[in-house]
Design an enzyme around this catalytic site. Sequence first.
Site: not given
Ligand code: PSU
Length: 307
Positions: A24, A158
């Site tokens: 990603e 996390k």
């Molecule tokens: N969690 C991490 N590192 C990240 C992300 C999440 O530890 O870089 C990023 C990933 O791209 C994940 C996105 O798909 O954040 C999720 O965002 P949201 O919670 O807004 O869906």
Amino acid sequence: MISLHPSPEVAEARTRGGAIVALESTIITHGMPWPQNVETARRVEAEVRRHGATPATIAVLEGRLHIGLGDAELDRLGRARDAAKLSRADLPACLAAGGTGATTVAATMIAAHLAGIRVFATGGIGGVHRGAETSFDISADLHELAQTPVTVVAAGAKAILDLPKTLEVLETLGVPVIAFGQDDFPAFWSRSSGLPAPLRMDDPALIARAHLVRGEMGLAGGQLVANPIPPEAEIPAAELAPLIGTALEEASERGIAAKQVTPFLLQRLFELSAGRSLEANIALVLNNARLAARIAAALARMSAGTG
Ligand code: PSU
Ligand code: MN
């Protein structure tokens, strides 16, 4: 059909039926600071190659859906301050408008599937946020895992998230959550979350076979492989807990909402931990790239009838 822009090495791997691992780009633009973001992205790609697979970092550049980025493209994306964060809802809109953006886990799964890529490595997935009972903040990543047939290798989620609720939602959605080589669900910086994982597998080939069986049964959706951080890179949960508390308080005081929540929390944690969380993050992404390459290689062998 939407036109894809594979890098030369991805195009070559597709022709030969070689193993490919999707990566990603939101982790590059919104998950890590420059220049460690670009350095890490390059090291992750090298790790995938070293383990016999071809890396395909996915992003939208000027309205083109790239499956694999060249060195200059990776660098430009890593330095960009205005790259959009693209999830399922944003990806088609960005392509239509000719924009530039980085794909989240959800959007990367969609693009990988369009390109025929079955395995994807990242750091952590989005999940159910703490306080979701009032904010309703649940990442689109979870719903994507329920409908798009890609096996995602992550180090769990996390502790900025509510892990028990995240596991509940994955169970409700019928997403297999597979801990690799241990019984517990890992918690990103820590090898264990204290919560048992619903499934455990110790062999990448078994994970590949389970992916194929889902497809043969006509079941929609992918698998989440939760790969624990290497022991030497682990950070004790107690050390980060107060920093997470601070970051969450700041987010609520400043009214951070919707797509900004995750990037805000990640950036504040890097700052508050003085780079300690970043080092662990890099180690676990490399570890996930290795496992994803092994799963992709097993899948390629099985599809070629040689596994
Ligand atoms: N969690 C991490 N590192 C990240 C992300 C999440 O530890 O870089 C990023 C990933 O791209 C994940 C996105 O798909 O954040 C999720 O965002 P949201 O919670 O807004 O869906
Ligand atoms: Mn959200």
